[in-house]
Design a protein around this motif. Sequence first.
Motif, PDB file in Angstrom:
ATOM      1  N   ALA A 172      -6.142   7.777  -5.421  1.00 44.97           N
ATOM      2  CA  ALA A 172      -6.580   8.428  -6.308  1.00 44.97           C
ATOM      3  C   ALA A 172      -7.679   9.425  -6.411  1.00 44.97           C
ATOM      4  O   ALA A 172      -7.336  10.500  -6.811  1.00 44.97           O
ATOM      5  CB  ALA A 172      -7.031   7.551  -7.653  1.00 44.97           C
ATOM      6  N   ILE A 173      -8.699   9.173  -5.476  1.00 47.28           N
ATOM      7  CA  ILE A 173      -9.860   9.967  -5.594  1.00 47.28           C
ATOM      8  C   ILE A 173      -9.566  11.173  -4.714  1.00 47.28           C
ATOM      9  O   ILE A 173      -9.832  12.337  -4.884  1.00 47.28           O
ATOM     10  CB  ILE A 173     -11.083   9.087  -4.655  1.00 47.28           C
ATOM     11  N   HIS A 174      -8.835  10.873  -3.441  1.00 50.45           N
ATOM     12  CA  HIS A 174      -8.386  12.051  -2.652  1.00 50.45           C
ATOM     13  C   HIS A 174      -7.533  13.010  -3.449  1.00 50.45           C
ATOM     14  O   HIS A 174      -7.683  14.182  -3.352  1.00 50.45           O
ATOM     15  CB  HIS A 174      -7.480  11.490  -1.434  1.00 50.45           C
ATOM     16  N   ALA A 175      -6.818  12.453  -4.378  1.00 44.76           N
ATOM     17  CA  ALA A 175      -5.634  13.379  -5.264  1.00 44.76           C
ATOM     18  C   ALA A 175      -6.490  14.082  -6.215  1.00 44.76           C
ATOM     19  O   ALA A 175      -6.279  15.398  -6.287  1.00 44.76           O
ATOM     20  CB  ALA A 175      -4.490  12.717  -5.803  1.00 44.76           C
ATOM     21  N   ALA A 176      -7.446  13.638  -6.734  1.00 45.50           N
ATOM     22  CA  ALA A 176      -8.334  14.124  -7.973  1.00 45.50           C
ATOM     23  C   ALA A 176      -9.213  15.194  -7.033  1.00 45.50           C
ATOM     24  O   ALA A 176      -9.268  16.210  -7.828  1.00 45.50           O
ATOM     25  CB  ALA A 176      -8.925  12.942  -8.611  1.00 45.50           C
TER      26      ALA A 176
ATOM     27  N   LEU B  38     -10.593  -2.488   5.096  1.00 46.40           N
ATOM     28  CA  LEU B  38     -10.609  -1.366   4.269  1.00 46.40           C
ATOM     29  C   LEU B  38     -10.384  -0.191   5.027  1.00 46.40           C
ATOM     30  O   LEU B  38      -9.514   0.946   4.940  1.00 46.40           O
ATOM     31  CB  LEU B  38     -11.844  -1.084   3.221  1.00 46.40           C
ATOM     32  N   VAL B  39     -10.973  -0.142   6.119  1.00 43.17           N
ATOM     33  CA  VAL B  39     -10.739   1.062   7.072  1.00 43.17           C
ATOM     34  C   VAL B  39      -9.311   0.880   7.567  1.00 43.17           C
ATOM     35  O   VAL B  39      -8.584   2.045   7.541  1.00 43.17           O
ATOM     36  CB  VAL B  39     -11.577   1.012   8.350  1.00 43.17           C
ATOM     37  N   SER B  40      -8.756  -0.184   7.544  1.00 44.14           N
ATOM     38  CA  SER B  40      -7.349  -0.316   8.449  1.00 44.14           C
ATOM     39  C   SER B  40      -6.396  -0.142   7.232  1.00 44.14           C
ATOM     40  O   SER B  40      -5.476   0.566   7.451  1.00 44.14           O
ATOM     41  CB  SER B  40      -6.972  -1.575   8.920  1.00 44.14           C
ATOM     42  N   GLU B  41      -6.613  -0.366   5.934  1.00 40.96           N
ATOM     43  CA  GLU B  41      -5.927   0.127   4.777  1.00 40.96           C
ATOM     44  C   GLU B  41      -5.883   1.686   4.704  1.00 40.96           C
ATOM     45  O   GLU B  41      -4.780   2.315   4.381  1.00 40.96           O
ATOM     46  CB  GLU B  41      -6.302  -0.682   3.421  1.00 40.96           C
ATOM     47  N   ARG B  42      -6.957   2.133   4.859  1.00 40.91           N
ATOM     48  CA  ARG B  42      -7.161   3.685   4.851  1.00 40.91           C
ATOM     49  C   ARG B  42      -6.254   4.240   5.891  1.00 40.91           C
ATOM     50  O   ARG B  42      -5.284   5.202   5.605  1.00 40.91           O
ATOM     51  CB  ARG B  42      -8.741   4.026   5.003  1.00 40.91           C
ATOM     52  N   GLU B  43      -6.274   3.590   6.941  1.00 44.85           N
ATOM     53  CA  GLU B  43      -5.172   4.232   8.069  1.00 44.85           C
ATOM     54  C   GLU B  43      -3.792   4.094   7.542  1.00 44.85           C
ATOM     55  O   GLU B  43      -2.850   4.835   7.951  1.00 44.85           O
ATOM     56  CB  GLU B  43      -5.382   3.524   9.291  1.00 44.85           C
ATOM     57  N   ALA B  44      -3.548   2.989   6.938  1.00 43.64           N
ATOM     58  CA  ALA B  44      -2.127   2.886   6.707  1.00 43.64           C
ATOM     59  C   ALA B  44      -1.624   3.679   5.522  1.00 43.64           C
ATOM     60  O   ALA B  44      -0.379   4.055   5.433  1.00 43.64           O
ATOM     61  CB  ALA B  44      -1.978   1.440   6.049  1.00 43.64           C
ATOM     62  N   VAL B  45      -2.612   4.431   4.858  1.00 44.66           N
ATOM     63  CA  VAL B  45      -2.196   5.333   3.711  1.00 44.66           C
ATOM     64  C   VAL B  45      -2.552   6.577   4.184  1.00 44.66           C
ATOM     65  O   VAL B  45      -2.691   7.871   3.244  1.00 44.66           O
ATOM     66  CB  VAL B  45      -2.521   5.016   2.350  1.00 44.66           C
ATOM     67  N   GLN B  46      -2.997   7.022   5.523  1.00 41.26           N
ATOM     68  CA  GLN B  46      -3.845   8.181   6.020  1.00 41.26           C
ATOM     69  C   GLN B  46      -2.739   9.507   5.210  1.00 41.26           C
ATOM     70  O   GLN B  46      -3.244  10.469   5.103  1.00 41.26           O
ATOM     71  CB  GLN B  46      -3.868   8.389   7.287  1.00 41.26           C
ATOM     72  N   SER B  47      -1.464   9.410   5.521  1.00 38.41           N
ATOM     73  CA  SER B  47      -0.529  10.362   5.142  1.00 38.41           C
ATOM     74  C   SER B  47      -0.808  10.955   3.844  1.00 38.41           C
ATOM     75  O   SER B  47      -0.314  12.065   3.573  1.00 38.41           O
ATOM     76  CB  SER B  47       0.842  10.134   5.374  1.00 38.41           C
ATOM     77  N   LEU B  48      -1.175   9.840   2.834  1.00 42.35           N
ATOM     78  CA  LEU B  48      -1.366  10.394   1.399  1.00 42.35           C
ATOM     79  C   LEU B  48      -2.728  10.787   1.122  1.00 42.35           C
ATOM     80  O   LEU B  48      -3.063  11.202  -0.024  1.00 42.35           O
ATOM     81  CB  LEU B  48      -1.215   9.032   0.625  1.00 42.35           C
ATOM     82  N   LEU B  49      -3.664  10.902   2.006  1.00 39.21           N
ATOM     83  CA  LEU B  49      -5.232  11.431   1.791  1.00 39.21           C
ATOM     84  C   LEU B  49      -5.419  12.910   2.006  1.00 39.21           C
ATOM     85  O   LEU B  49      -4.565  13.462   2.652  1.00 39.21           O
ATOM     86  CB  LEU B  49      -6.011  10.490   2.650  1.00 39.21           C
TER      87      LEU B  49
ATOM     88  N   LEU C 114       0.920  -1.187   0.089  1.00 41.98           N
ATOM     89  CA  LEU C 114       0.084   0.134  -0.054  1.00 41.98           C
ATOM     90  C   LEU C 114       0.951   1.261   0.136  1.00 41.98           C
ATOM     91  O   LEU C 114       0.691   2.159  -0.689  1.00 41.98           O
ATOM     92  CB  LEU C 114      -0.945  -0.148   1.069  1.00 41.98           C
ATOM     93  N   ARG C 115       1.915   1.228   0.979  1.00 39.41           N
ATOM     94  CA  ARG C 115       2.646   2.483   1.075  1.00 39.41           C
ATOM     95  C   ARG C 115       3.650   2.623  -0.466  1.00 39.41           C
ATOM     96  O   ARG C 115       3.753   3.769  -0.637  1.00 39.41           O
ATOM     97  CB  ARG C 115       3.580   2.645   2.257  1.00 39.41           C
ATOM     98  N   ALA C 116       3.928   1.514  -0.894  1.00 38.31           N
ATOM     99  CA  ALA C 116       4.991   1.609  -2.057  1.00 38.31           C
ATOM    100  C   ALA C 116       4.080   2.176  -3.348  1.00 38.31           C
ATOM    101  O   ALA C 116       4.446   2.839  -4.134  1.00 38.31           O
ATOM    102  CB  ALA C 116       5.430   0.089  -2.441  1.00 38.31           C
ATOM    103  N   ASN C 117       2.850   1.578  -3.285  1.00 42.88           N
ATOM    104  CA  ASN C 117       1.865   2.141  -4.434  1.00 42.88           C
ATOM    105  C   ASN C 117       1.305   3.607  -4.483  1.00 42.88           C
ATOM    106  O   ASN C 117       1.146   3.966  -5.373  1.00 42.88           O
ATOM    107  CB  ASN C 117       0.977   0.975  -4.734  1.00 42.88           C
ATOM    108  N   GLY C 118       1.090   3.837  -3.047  1.00 40.81           N
ATOM    109  CA  GLY C 118       0.257   5.195  -2.656  1.00 40.81           C
ATOM    110  C   GLY C 118       0.621   6.339  -3.462  1.00 40.81           C
ATOM    111  O   GLY C 118      -0.247   7.016  -4.303  1.00 40.81           O
TER     112      GLY C 118
END
Length: 329
Positions: A139-143, A318-329, A101-105
């Motif tokens: 991608a949604i957050h970035a867009a 999915l909630v825990s995946e979101r937490e793992a990438v929180q810094s990218l959102l 997740l972190r690598a692809n974020g």
Amino acid sequence: MRPITVSITGAAGNIGYALLPRIASGAVFGPDQPVVLKLLEIEPAMKALDGVAMELYDCAPPLLHDVVCTSDPEEAFGDAQAVFMVGAMPRGPGMERSDLLRANGPIFTGQGAAIAKAAAKDVRAVVVGNPANTNCLIAIHAAKKHGLGPEHFTAMTRLDMNRATAQLALKAKAPIRDVSHMIIWGNHSNTMVPDTTHARIYGMPAGDVINDAAWLKDSFSPTVQTRGKAIIDARGKSSAKSAAHAAIEHMRQLWVGTEPGSWTSIAVYSTGKHYGIPEGIVYSVPVTCPGDGSYRVVEGLACSAEVKALMKVSADELVSEREAVQSLL
Ligand code: NAX
């Protein structure tokens, strides 16, 4: 007819190789619709991409209007009406899901922003690259930061739906076309919920036709959930043709619509209004598509306590995946 622009990321990869000739042959946008294909790759894969483009021309598909090969996301997404986000970093040895997740974020932050800046305002993007649901969320957050709404992005669980549909047909010894209304809930991961509650075979409840509750629970669901690994074990490579076909069907149904009375499964941005699914994750649900690029979540379907419990497990993941990438959102 004016050509439409279609962008494909990771176009030199396995799925890209299977996907491109079919898009150029009209499988998604119809037999009369010319296409400009814009192919995005990373620098080290540009030579391979040139080879893919050469082969594409060598198919001489009458609908192929132009091909652009680039490693610049904004060029790749320029004026795109449809985007297949296939490119992603593969899971390497010893990598946890959270590492992936972190690598692809960062790929999906960059590409989400580039789509918002460069693509057509009615663009539809499907995320295939794994972990597809959370890559899509990134991608949604970035867009969104560039003014493009979440409804423009979906993630692919159509392959899981197709796998489930075919397994039901094989078990019932029925033609695949006589199996319908399969649902995949949740994440494109082992926690996905292949739900046969509303599935039909010959128009009758699938559970009645199959009449084998133990098979449905102990064999069917694990087979669907772990099919990707079974393909790798058998073929030595991950699913490519079936994944490309699923991406085609996913986009085609957004483009031309679902058949009346039927639905498809697509992972969409959850508004928190359906089936107790938490807001702000990308979760697979049954949808109907009117054929203008939009989708509507099918409402009011009954879910058993067992299915609800499984749906929650996938939502929690999915909630825990979101937490793992929180810094990218
Ligand atoms: P490959 O490794 O063959 O191809 C991926 C391609 O993406 C490579 O050519 C690579 O150079 C490119 N790429 C990497 N980073 C990129 C970037 N930043 N921009 C543009 N291109 C980039 O993988 P393939 O078998 O084609 O699978 C692609 C993705 O689909 C993987 O993430 C895979 O896990 C995922 N899948 C998703 C499925 C689903 O149902 N959602 C099922 C099939 C597949 O496993």
